[in-house]
Design a protein around this motif. Structure first.
Motif, PDB file in Angstrom:
ATOM      1  N   THR A  91      94.407 -54.574  23.150  1.00  0.00           N
ATOM      2  CA  THR A  91      95.553 -54.631  24.049  1.00  0.00           C
ATOM      3  C   THR A  91      96.183 -53.245  24.201  1.00  0.00           C
ATOM      4  O   THR A  91      96.482 -52.604  23.194  1.00  0.00           O
ATOM      5  N   PRO A  92      96.423 -52.770  25.426  1.00  0.00           N
ATOM      6  CA  PRO A  92      97.103 -51.483  25.591  1.00  0.00           C
ATOM      7  C   PRO A  92      98.529 -51.568  25.059  1.00  0.00           C
ATOM      8  O   PRO A  92      99.247 -52.523  25.339  1.00  0.00           O
ATOM      9  N   SER A  94     102.320 -49.345  23.867  1.00  0.00           N
ATOM     10  CA  SER A  94     103.173 -48.163  23.829  1.00  0.00           C
ATOM     11  C   SER A  94     103.734 -48.088  22.417  1.00  0.00           C
ATOM     12  O   SER A  94     103.999 -49.115  21.780  1.00  0.00           O
ATOM     13  N   ASP A 109     101.850 -43.779  25.172  1.00  0.00           N
ATOM     14  CA  ASP A 109     100.975 -44.886  25.563  1.00  0.00           C
ATOM     15  C   ASP A 109      99.660 -44.714  24.834  1.00  0.00           C
ATOM     16  O   ASP A 109      99.172 -43.581  24.659  1.00  0.00           O
ATOM     17  N   LYS A 111      95.521 -46.121  24.199  1.00  0.00           N
ATOM     18  CA  LYS A 111      94.374 -46.739  24.857  1.00  0.00           C
ATOM     19  C   LYS A 111      93.686 -47.728  23.919  1.00  0.00           C
ATOM     20  O   LYS A 111      93.445 -47.417  22.750  1.00  0.00           O
ATOM     21  N   PRO A 112      93.348 -48.915  24.444  1.00  0.00           N
ATOM     22  CA  PRO A 112      92.643 -49.899  23.615  1.00  0.00           C
ATOM     23  C   PRO A 112      91.388 -49.311  22.965  1.00  0.00           C
ATOM     24  O   PRO A 112      90.665 -48.534  23.590  1.00  0.00           O
ATOM     25  N   GLN A 132     102.056 -52.109  26.495  1.00  0.00           N
ATOM     26  CA  GLN A 132     102.156 -50.852  27.232  1.00  0.00           C
ATOM     27  C   GLN A 132     103.046 -50.993  28.463  1.00  0.00           C
ATOM     28  O   GLN A 132     102.931 -51.950  29.219  1.00  0.00           O
TER      29      GLN A 132
END
Length: 153
Positions: A91-92, A94, A109, A111-112, A132
């Motif tokens: 899951t993306p 933050s 942010d 990245k998966p 995110q």
């Protein structure tokens, strides 16, 4: 030959048990935290609390859905430069690094599945992961404060 025949079922049953066992997943307590933005708005976030080594290491691994308004707060013993990655995390997210006073020092942010470290820019005692874009959608920026008192109740 007799010993071998006795060991085969034992080895086979051990193999089957290990195939069926589920991966370790720690239990997390959760509490609601309030983030006060520079405009004076109070934004609640219900966060799972990762305070043990096992909980911090596991984090949001393998979670495919993290609802809006929820997250995970990582608690460390003292202020330090922190580094997070997204190993096994689909899951993306933050990520906000937070100092011991509750001040958000930096937001990133992530990245998966990325193994690239995301490092804090200054010493932090806490890190808050949310879906995110959640910080931006709620107007939360560097310098805003989170009330950490739920950690002490």
């Amino acid at each position: 030959m007799k010993k071998f025949l006795i060991l085969v079922p034992v080895i086979f049953s051990f193999f089957c048990m290990s195939c069926n066992s589920k991966e370790f997943k720690p239990d997390f307590d959760s509490k609601t935290f309030i983030i006060q933005t520079s405009s004076g708005t109070n934004i609640p976030v219900k966060a799972e609390i990762a305070k043990t080594d096992e909980q911090r290491s596991y984090g949001f691994m393998h979670r495919k859905k993290i609802p809006d308004g929820t997250g995970m707060i990582f608690v460390f013993e003292y202020d330090q430069l922190l580094s997070f990655w997204m190993k096994n995390t689909p899951t993306p997210l933050s990520l906000a690094y937070i100092d011991s006073t509750g001040k958000i020092r930096s937001i990133f942010d992530m990245k998966p599945f990325s193994l690239e470290p995301v490092k804090s820019t200054s010493s932090a005692r806490y890190a808050l992961e949310v879906p995110q874009g959640w910080f931006k959608a709620n107007g939360i920026k560097n310098g805003d404060k989170i009330d950490l008192s739920p950690l002490h109740k």
